[in-house]
Design a protein around this motif. Structure first.
Motif, PDB file in Angstrom:
ATOM      1  N   SER A  15       4.706   3.204 -14.206  1.00 36.59           N
ATOM      2  CA  SER A  15       3.814   3.223 -13.466  1.00 36.59           C
ATOM      3  C   SER A  15       2.881   4.467 -12.289  1.00 36.59           C
ATOM      4  O   SER A  15       1.643   4.070 -12.308  1.00 36.59           O
ATOM      5  N   ILE A  16       3.554   5.062 -12.320  1.00 34.92           N
ATOM      6  CA  ILE A  16       3.455   6.424 -11.506  1.00 34.92           C
ATOM      7  C   ILE A  16       2.790   7.845 -12.776  1.00 34.92           C
ATOM      8  O   ILE A  16       3.812   7.931 -13.297  1.00 34.92           O
TER       9      ILE A  16
ATOM     10  N   THR B 108      12.650   6.902 -20.051  1.00 34.46           N
ATOM     11  CA  THR B 108      11.631   6.670 -20.243  1.00 34.46           C
ATOM     12  C   THR B 108      11.257   8.195 -20.430  1.00 34.46           C
ATOM     13  O   THR B 108      10.018   8.483 -20.513  1.00 34.46           O
ATOM     14  N   LEU B 109      11.758   9.202 -20.043  1.00 34.50           N
ATOM     15  CA  LEU B 109      11.569  10.336 -19.519  1.00 34.50           C
ATOM     16  C   LEU B 109      11.245  11.274 -21.177  1.00 34.50           C
ATOM     17  O   LEU B 109      12.437  11.265 -22.037  1.00 34.50           O
TER      18      LEU B 109
ATOM     19  N   SER C 210      11.012  -0.661 -24.518  1.00 36.96           N
ATOM     20  CA  SER C 210      10.631  -0.651 -26.059  1.00 36.96           C
ATOM     21  C   SER C 210       8.225  -1.058 -25.781  1.00 36.96           C
ATOM     22  O   SER C 210       8.449  -0.574 -27.118  1.00 36.96           O
ATOM     23  N   THR C 211       8.398  -1.698 -25.211  1.00 34.45           N
ATOM     24  CA  THR C 211       6.838  -2.264 -25.116  1.00 34.45           C
ATOM     25  C   THR C 211       5.982  -0.859 -24.959  1.00 34.45           C
ATOM     26  O   THR C 211       4.899  -0.397 -25.651  1.00 34.45           O
ATOM     27  N   ILE C 212       6.839   0.475 -23.983  1.00 33.84           N
ATOM     28  CA  ILE C 212       5.541   1.946 -24.131  1.00 33.84           C
ATOM     29  C   ILE C 212       5.835   2.549 -25.561  1.00 33.84           C
ATOM     30  O   ILE C 212       4.747   2.406 -25.611  1.00 33.84           O
TER      31      ILE C 212
ATOM     32  N   ASN D 152       0.434   2.114 -31.143  1.00 32.84           N
ATOM     33  CA  ASN D 152      -0.837   1.932 -31.045  1.00 32.84           C
ATOM     34  C   ASN D 152      -1.805   3.252 -31.033  1.00 32.84           C
ATOM     35  O   ASN D 152      -3.001   2.908 -31.277  1.00 32.84           O
ATOM     36  N   GLU D 153      -1.248   3.454 -29.908  1.00 39.45           N
ATOM     37  CA  GLU D 153      -2.693   4.214 -29.325  1.00 39.45           C
ATOM     38  C   GLU D 153      -2.756   5.766 -30.454  1.00 39.45           C
ATOM     39  O   GLU D 153      -3.398   6.167 -31.780  1.00 39.45           O
TER      40      GLU D 153
END
Lengths: 222, 279
Positions: free
Chosen positions: B41-42, B162-163, B270-272, B278-279
């Protein structure tokens, strides 16, 4: 047969404990405790008048300060203070002394393993010495699980602790031998935890007996 | 009427509820509040997460910086957790230096990270003896409503998961450092510790995931942190003595809850990954 019995007996035996009460003249109660080479001195002032911001109107507030042997009090020591505070708070009948404070001061003298347990035991002895009314006394026992053979060693010293996979400190109450506080480091399974707790529970009787003998020695007037 | 009763007589208010086998917020004794996780989010942090348990909200951001390692541990990086409990999150806190509670929570988080072996500090090494990464993990409490350690550990593990760190090269001859910000590498996480808190009331009554009101009136607190199959921290600082049976009950409850939280964090992570693809 005899030897096996001997080992099972000595399994519960902790490092030799030595204690001297009334070592300090100013506090209301004091105790210098040595467990093996780990030594602390604890002094209690109380019940005294509480500072306005720390006063609780319906019970006594417990203030603990723990000073390490070198350097100022660090973040690590806040944890020790919290453990001593909440363990003593469980035992002391706080509602007996509303709006007052009981100050527990603990000074580390030498650390060779099992520091937290030793400070808790010293605090308990100092509380007994100060004559603060308590619901029960409490005894802390330290143990560890060895890295290679997964043996449980009771009250290890700092050399043994270097080979520890996990280390536990438990404090038990004198009535039902239930767990008042529990501090762990390292990774362990549920069975290992329960086994360690059981061993410490049995060993805590040794500490309670030590308290009793000590008080008998000092309180010969009664 | 209900809210007045609560303010005038908070202890009796809670006890009356507990006597009726229900908690003031309508939950069962051993049921938990709902969780929500929001990841990345940041944008200015290297990785971040917002973790909510009921009303309790923690924001976590990790900033990675390069530094020289300590002489006694030349191939280990550092991880520096810090928590802020501002007056914004609860009237209990005053502005000023970190309170005793904040210090204890930081110490506990540090212990949990070390005990769970979630991070191998060797992975933070860029060049032995010369250059390592320092991870500043800043945790910020936005709303304080009990079970703060659970929320902190949740936010921290989600963030660590996620790092990514930029590819860094150290030239031994010239001593120059080149950081390639476009190529980021996933930082490996060895374990996913999950913390579950309980409050204990009279007669060995166990309550899961206490709110702030319950926490301030309870007689004892217990926090259990679990890896996949191992326990990496049992924290009970004091309070009412509890039996072995209570430990067993809380451990089984903790196992179930840990699975749920782990799957939730995995789903969020996993959504990340999907977005990146997709990008």
């Amino acid at each position: 047969m005899d030897t096996s019995e001997e080992t099972s007996q000595s399994e519960y035996i902790l490092r030799p404990m030595n204690c001297e009460l009334n070592q300090l003249s100013m506090p209301d109660g004091s105790a210098m405790l040595m467990q093996g080479n780990t030594a602390v001195i604890a002094g209690i002032y109380g019940p005294v008048e509480a500072k306005p911001q720390k006063m609780i109107y319906d019970k006594a507030s417990i203030e603990v300060s723990y000073s390490p042997i070198k350097g100022p009090t660090k973040v690590d020591d806040r944890m020790t203070e919290m453990y001593i505070k909440e363990t003593c708070e469980a035992a002391i009948i706080v509602t007996f002394h509303p709006a007052s404070a009981i100050c527990i001061n603990v000074q580390e003298l030498e650390d060779s393993g099992g520091m937290l347990g030793c400070t808790i035991n010293a605090a308990c002895l100092a509380l007994i010495n100060a004559g603060i009314p308590m619901k029960f006394t409490f005894a802390a026992v330290n143990c560890m699980i060895q890295e290679d053979n997964e043996d449980i060693i009771l009250d290890p010293d700092s050399i043994q602790l270097q080979e520890a996979k996990a280390e536990f400190t438990f404090a038990f109450d004198s009535m039902d031998k239930n767990v008042i506080c529990c501090y762990t480091t390292g990774c362990f399974t549920e069975t290992e935890f329960l086994k360690a707790m059981d061993r410490c529970k049995q060993a805590s009787q040794y500490v309670f007996d030590f308290y009793r003998n000590l008080v008998k020695k000092y309180a010969n007037v009664i | 009427m209900d809210s007045q009763y609560k303010i005038i007589h908070p202890v009796k208010y809670l006890q009356d509820h507990l006597a009726q086998d229900v908690r003031p917020d309508g939950r069962q004794f051993l049921s938990f509040r709902s969780i929500s996780v929001n990841i990345s989010s940041i944008t200015h942090a290297d990785s971040s997460a917002i973790f909510k348990i009921g009303n309790t909200t923690i924001v976590c951001g990790i900033k990675a910086e390069l530094a020289a390692p300590k002489a006694e541990s030349p191939e280990y990086g550092y991880i520096v957790p810090n928590i802020e409990l501002p007056p914004l999150c609860s009237p209990k806190f005053r502005p000023g230096p970190p309170s005793d509670q904040a210090q204890v929570v930081v110490k506990l988080i540090e212990n949990i990270l070390r005990n769970s072996a979630a991070i191998d500090l060797k992975d933070l090494c860029v060049f032995k003896g010369k250059l390592v990464w320092v991870l500043y993990c800043d945790l910020m409490c936005i709303n304080y409503d009990g079970s703060i350690i659970d929320a902190c550990i949740g936010a921290l593990t989600a963030t660590l998961n996620t790092l990514t760190l930029p590819e860094t090269l150290y030239n031994i001859e010239t001593g120059s450092v080149s950081v390639n910000y476009t190529k980021r590498l996933k930082f490996p996480i060895k374990a996913l510790p999950v913390s579950v808190s309980f409050a204990i009331f009279n007669d060995q009554l166990l309550i899961a995931d206490p709110t702030d009101d319950e926490e301030s009136l309870c007689l004892g607190r217990l926090t259990i942190v679990m890896n996949e199959d191992k326990i990496c921290c049992i924290h009970k600082p004091g309070g009412i003595p509890i039996s072995q049976d209570l430990f067993l009950r809380s451990l089984t409850k903790c196992k179930k809850r840990a699975e749920l939280i782990r799957s939730l964090i995995d789903a969020a992570v996993s959504t990340i990954k999907q977005e990146h693809l997709n990008e």
